[in-house]
Design a protein around this motif. Structure first.
Motif, PDB file in Angstrom:
ATOM      1  N   SER A  71       0.851  -1.197   0.000  1.00  0.00           N
ATOM      2  CA  SER A  71       0.000   0.000   0.000  1.00  0.00           C
ATOM      3  C   SER A  71       0.879   1.237   0.000  1.00  0.00           C
ATOM      4  O   SER A  71       2.004   1.222   0.507  1.00  0.00           O
ATOM      5  CB  SER A  71      -0.956   0.012   1.200  1.00  0.00           C
ATOM      6  N   GLU A  73       0.694   5.521   0.689  1.00  0.00           N
ATOM      7  CA  GLU A  73      -0.084   6.656   1.182  1.00  0.00           C
ATOM      8  C   GLU A  73       0.864   7.786   1.563  1.00  0.00           C
ATOM      9  O   GLU A  73       1.712   7.616   2.444  1.00  0.00           O
ATOM     10  CB  GLU A  73      -0.928   6.247   2.388  1.00  0.00           C
ATOM     11  N   GLN A  74       0.731   8.915   0.886  1.00  0.00           N
ATOM     12  CA  GLN A  74       1.479  10.138   1.174  1.00  0.00           C
ATOM     13  C   GLN A  74       2.983   9.903   1.275  1.00  0.00           C
ATOM     14  O   GLN A  74       3.631  10.321   2.232  1.00  0.00           O
ATOM     15  CB  GLN A  74       0.947  10.792   2.442  1.00  0.00           C
ATOM     16  N   PRO A 149       2.367   9.641  -7.297  1.00  0.00           N
ATOM     17  CA  PRO A 149       0.985   9.143  -7.387  1.00  0.00           C
ATOM     18  C   PRO A 149       0.874   7.617  -7.432  1.00  0.00           C
ATOM     19  O   PRO A 149      -0.172   7.068  -7.128  1.00  0.00           O
ATOM     20  CB  PRO A 149       0.460   9.759  -8.681  1.00  0.00           C
ATOM     21  N   GLU A 150       1.968   6.932  -7.812  1.00  0.00           N
ATOM     22  CA  GLU A 150       1.961   5.474  -7.888  1.00  0.00           C
ATOM     23  C   GLU A 150       3.377   4.942  -7.825  1.00  0.00           C
ATOM     24  O   GLU A 150       4.328   5.636  -8.170  1.00  0.00           O
ATOM     25  CB  GLU A 150       1.285   4.995  -9.173  1.00  0.00           C
ATOM     26  N   LEU A 178      -1.255   2.496  -5.989  1.00  0.00           N
ATOM     27  CA  LEU A 178      -1.658   3.893  -6.156  1.00  0.00           C
ATOM     28  C   LEU A 178      -1.644   4.591  -4.813  1.00  0.00           C
ATOM     29  O   LEU A 178      -1.877   3.962  -3.774  1.00  0.00           O
ATOM     30  CB  LEU A 178      -3.053   3.958  -6.776  1.00  0.00           C
ATOM     31  N   ASP A 179      -1.407   5.893  -4.807  1.00  0.00           N
ATOM     32  CA  ASP A 179      -1.345   6.665  -3.562  1.00  0.00           C
ATOM     33  C   ASP A 179      -2.745   6.939  -3.040  1.00  0.00           C
ATOM     34  O   ASP A 179      -3.232   8.063  -3.029  1.00  0.00           O
ATOM     35  CB  ASP A 179      -0.586   7.972  -3.783  1.00  0.00           C
ATOM     36  N   THR A 180      -3.400   5.858  -2.604  1.00  0.00           N
ATOM     37  CA  THR A 180      -4.764   5.952  -2.078  1.00  0.00           C
ATOM     38  C   THR A 180      -4.861   5.380  -0.668  1.00  0.00           C
ATOM     39  O   THR A 180      -5.894   5.521  -0.019  1.00  0.00           O
ATOM     40  CB  THR A 180      -5.740   5.168  -2.972  1.00  0.00           C
ATOM     41  N   GLY A 181      -3.815   4.677  -0.243  1.00  0.00           N
ATOM     42  CA  GLY A 181      -3.865   3.984   1.040  1.00  0.00           C
ATOM     43  C   GLY A 181      -4.482   2.605   0.941  1.00  0.00           C
ATOM     44  O   GLY A 181      -4.496   1.841   1.905  1.00  0.00           O
ATOM     45  N   ASP A 182      -5.009   2.270  -0.256  1.00  0.00           N
ATOM     46  CA  ASP A 182      -5.595   0.943  -0.455  1.00  0.00           C
ATOM     47  C   ASP A 182      -4.500  -0.129  -0.475  1.00  0.00           C
ATOM     48  O   ASP A 182      -3.383   0.121  -0.888  1.00  0.00           O
ATOM     49  CB  ASP A 182      -6.359   0.884  -1.787  1.00  0.00           C
ATOM     50  N   TYR A 184      -2.998  -3.639  -1.893  1.00  0.00           N
ATOM     51  CA  TYR A 184      -3.004  -4.458  -3.096  1.00  0.00           C
ATOM     52  C   TYR A 184      -2.331  -5.784  -2.774  1.00  0.00           C
ATOM     53  O   TYR A 184      -1.174  -5.822  -2.370  1.00  0.00           O
ATOM     54  CB  TYR A 184      -2.259  -3.749  -4.234  1.00  0.00           C
TER      55      TYR A 184
END
Length: 186
Positions: A71, A73-74, A149-150, A178-182, A184
């Motif tokens: 994952s 994030e930021q 962003p990724e 991806l920079d979403t915190g999700d 994978y």
């Protein structure tokens, strides 16, 4: 850290970096608490490429696999990997390689048994991989040099103790985070 663990991780690190020469390395730099190690007798330098004594053809057969999550994030990348071995032979140790599409920040706190092998690479020992069993879980929280962003994360086996592995599909992964915190999974 055990001397053999440092040795396997450093050998893998040298292979990642493509170090050439005949003198070996006298210090396992980047490993906290590492002691002076001398293992030139265990490494041969044919054609300028370090190679651990023994060949993949003469070693045991094992099926190393990796499962885990990634994952982002930021500007913080989390990588969690569980190495396992489907056999038919157990392995004393292996070295996992993690390569990124973005530069790592200069300072990192790495998990035990892991060392940085370049601007975008790390290697980590798996610990013993028993037959039909799992190695130690490897958890990394990595800071990137700049937020992106990724990030493409590539995970594979760098060294497996000279074992042959006929199925590379379960130990070579490429995951786009991806920079979403999700999270994978792979």
């Amino acid at each position: 850290m055990r001397r053999s663990a440092v040795r396997s991780v450093v050998v893998a690190g040298l292979l990642v970096l493509g170090v050439s020469g005949g003198s070996g390395v006298s210090r396992a730099s980047g490993v906290s608490g590492a002691s002076e190690v001398s293992w030139a007798s265990e490494v041969s330098w044919a054609s300028g490429i370090p190679r651990v004594s023994g060949s993949a053809r003469s070693g045991p057969e094992a099926d190393v696999a990796y499962h885990g999550r990634v994952s982002l994030e930021q500007g913080r990348l989390r990588v969690w990997v569980v190495p396992q071995n489907e056999g038919p032979a157990a392995l004393a140790n292996a070295t996992l390689r993690v390569r990124l599409s973005a530069d790592l920040a200069d300072r990192q706190e790495l998990a035990e048994g892991c060392v940085r092998a370049g601007l975008r690479e790390l290697v980590c020992e798996t610990g013993a991989l028993p037959l039909h069993g799992r190695g130690r879980h490897i958890g990394l929280l990595l800071a990137l040099k700049e937020p992106v962003p990724e990030v493409m994360v590539r995970i594979d086996t760098w060294w497996n103790g000279g074992a042959s592995d006929r199925d590379l599909s379960n130990n070579q992964h490429a995951v786009l985070a991806l920079d979403t915190g999700d999270s994978y999974a792979f």
